[in-house]
Design an enzyme around this catalytic site. Sequence first.
Site, short mmCIF file in Angstrom:
data_model
loop_
_atom_site.label_atom_id
_atom_site.label_comp_id
_atom_site.label_asym_id
_atom_site.label_seq_id
_atom_site.Cartn_x
_atom_site.Cartn_y
_atom_site.Cartn_z
N ASP A 179 0.76 -1.12 0.20
CA ASP A 179 -0.11 -0.09 0.11
C ASP A 179 1.07 1.24 0.07
O ASP A 179 1.95 1.21 0.63
CB ASP A 179 -1.11 -0.14 1.07
CG ASP A 179 -1.94 1.04 1.02
OD1 ASP A 179 -3.31 0.55 0.96
OD2 ASP A 179 -1.70 2.06 1.37
N ILE A 180 0.53 2.26 -0.71
CA ILE A 180 1.25 3.37 -0.96
C ILE A 180 1.19 4.09 0.47
O ILE A 180 2.20 5.22 0.57
CB ILE A 180 0.92 4.22 -1.99
CG1 ILE A 180 1.90 5.37 -2.59
CG2 ILE A 180 -0.59 5.23 -1.72
CD1 ILE A 180 1.46 6.15 -3.84
N GLU A 192 -12.51 3.33 -1.56
CA GLU A 192 -11.90 4.53 -2.28
C GLU A 192 -11.74 4.11 -3.61
O GLU A 192 -11.91 4.80 -4.57
CB GLU A 192 -10.75 5.17 -1.41
CG GLU A 192 -10.96 5.81 -0.36
CD GLU A 192 -9.62 6.41 0.27
OE1 GLU A 192 -8.80 6.26 -0.19
OE2 GLU A 192 -9.91 6.67 1.62
N VAL A 193 -11.16 3.01 -3.70
CA VAL A 193 -11.01 2.49 -5.08
C VAL A 193 -11.74 1.22 -5.22
O VAL A 193 -11.90 0.15 -4.83
CB VAL A 193 -9.26 2.01 -5.17
CG1 VAL A 193 -8.98 1.40 -6.48
CG2 VAL A 193 -8.27 3.01 -4.61
N HIS A 212 -6.87 -5.92 1.93
CA HIS A 212 -5.85 -5.27 2.91
C HIS A 212 -5.47 -6.32 3.55
O HIS A 212 -6.25 -7.01 4.63
CB HIS A 212 -6.29 -4.09 3.71
CG HIS A 212 -6.80 -3.02 3.04
ND1 HIS A 212 -6.09 -1.64 3.03
CD2 HIS A 212 -7.92 -2.71 2.26
CE1 HIS A 212 -6.76 -0.80 2.24
NE2 HIS A 212 -8.07 -1.24 2.05
N ASN A 259 -12.78 -3.37 2.28
CA ASN A 259 -13.76 -2.19 2.30
C ASN A 259 -14.69 -2.18 1.08
O ASN A 259 -14.04 -2.30 -0.07
CB ASN A 259 -12.99 -0.82 2.48
CG ASN A 259 -12.21 -0.72 3.65
OD1 ASN A 259 -12.62 -1.25 4.69
ND2 ASN A 259 -10.99 0.01 3.75
N HIS A 280 -9.75 -5.21 -3.65
CA HIS A 280 -8.46 -5.14 -3.03
C HIS A 280 -8.35 -5.56 -1.51
O HIS A 280 -9.22 -5.12 -0.79
CB HIS A 280 -7.66 -3.63 -3.11
CG HIS A 280 -8.59 -2.76 -2.33
ND1 HIS A 280 -9.43 -2.12 -3.31
CD2 HIS A 280 -8.45 -1.88 -1.39
CE1 HIS A 280 -10.22 -1.17 -2.76
NE2 HIS A 280 -9.47 -1.16 -1.69
P1 5GP Z 1 -9.62 1.51 0.38
O1 5GP Z 1 -10.17 2.77 1.19
O2 5GP Z 1 -10.27 1.62 -0.92
O3 5GP Z 1 -10.14 0.15 0.96
O4 5GP Z 1 -8.25 1.55 0.23
C1 5GP Z 1 -7.73 1.87 -1.06
C2 5GP Z 1 -6.08 1.85 -0.64
O5 5GP Z 1 -5.50 2.08 -1.69
C3 5GP Z 1 -5.53 2.84 0.43
O6 5GP Z 1 -5.14 2.20 1.64
C4 5GP Z 1 -4.64 3.89 -0.23
O7 5GP Z 1 -3.32 4.28 0.46
C5 5GP Z 1 -4.06 2.70 -1.37
N1 5GP Z 1 -3.70 3.52 -2.68
C6 5GP Z 1 -4.56 4.38 -3.40
N2 5GP Z 1 -3.76 4.54 -4.55
C7 5GP Z 1 -2.43 3.77 -4.49
C8 5GP Z 1 -1.51 3.48 -5.38
O8 5GP Z 1 -1.39 4.46 -6.43
N3 5GP Z 1 -0.59 2.65 -5.34
C9 5GP Z 1 -0.70 1.83 -4.11
N4 5GP Z 1 0.36 1.04 -3.95
N5 5GP Z 1 -1.68 2.07 -3.27
C10 5GP Z 1 -2.71 2.85 -3.38
#
Ligand code: 5GP
Length: 119
Positions: A35-36, A100-101, A107, A92, A105
């Site tokens: 994760d970034i 968010e994405v 985690h 999520n 995914h």
């Molecule tokens: P969500 O809130 O959708 O469950 O989590 C999205 C995750 O994707 C976040 O933890 C965020 O830090 C990670 N993320 C967003 N953009 C990028 C990216 O470009 N590269 C990587 N490696 N992680 C990302």
Amino acid sequence: MPFNYDPTNIFARILRGEIPNKTVYENDHALAFHDIAPQAPVHILVIPKGPYMSLDHFAIEASPEEQVGFMQAVAEVCKIAGVEDGFRAIANTRAHGVQEVPHLHLHILGGRVLGRMLP
Ligand code: 5GP
């Protein structure tokens, strides 16, 4: 419910090689990368290579081969990350899950005691 996958999302772009990632593990059906913005010493995302928005979308529509490949990636990531003392897996999902994405995914968080699941 209909699942309308958006191919412009950031993880689709990572899968197409348009954005770099720090790969931890990859097989025919899944990619795992750091994760970034890590929330714990271990914070790895496992994603399917197919166009699935969420865990329920994947569970309903992915083939058995895709589902097995995804879970094999989870197993390998846990071995590589060395989370013998435990970890948390979070998917999520949509608005209530604050996703968010919009590409599934999982985690994988670990490396320390993570506290209670929800505040
Ligand atoms: P969500 O809130 O959708 O469950 O989590 C999205 C995750 O994707 C976040 O933890 C965020 O830090 C990670 N993320 C967003 N953009 C990028 C990216 O470009 N590269 C990587 N490696 N992680 C990302």
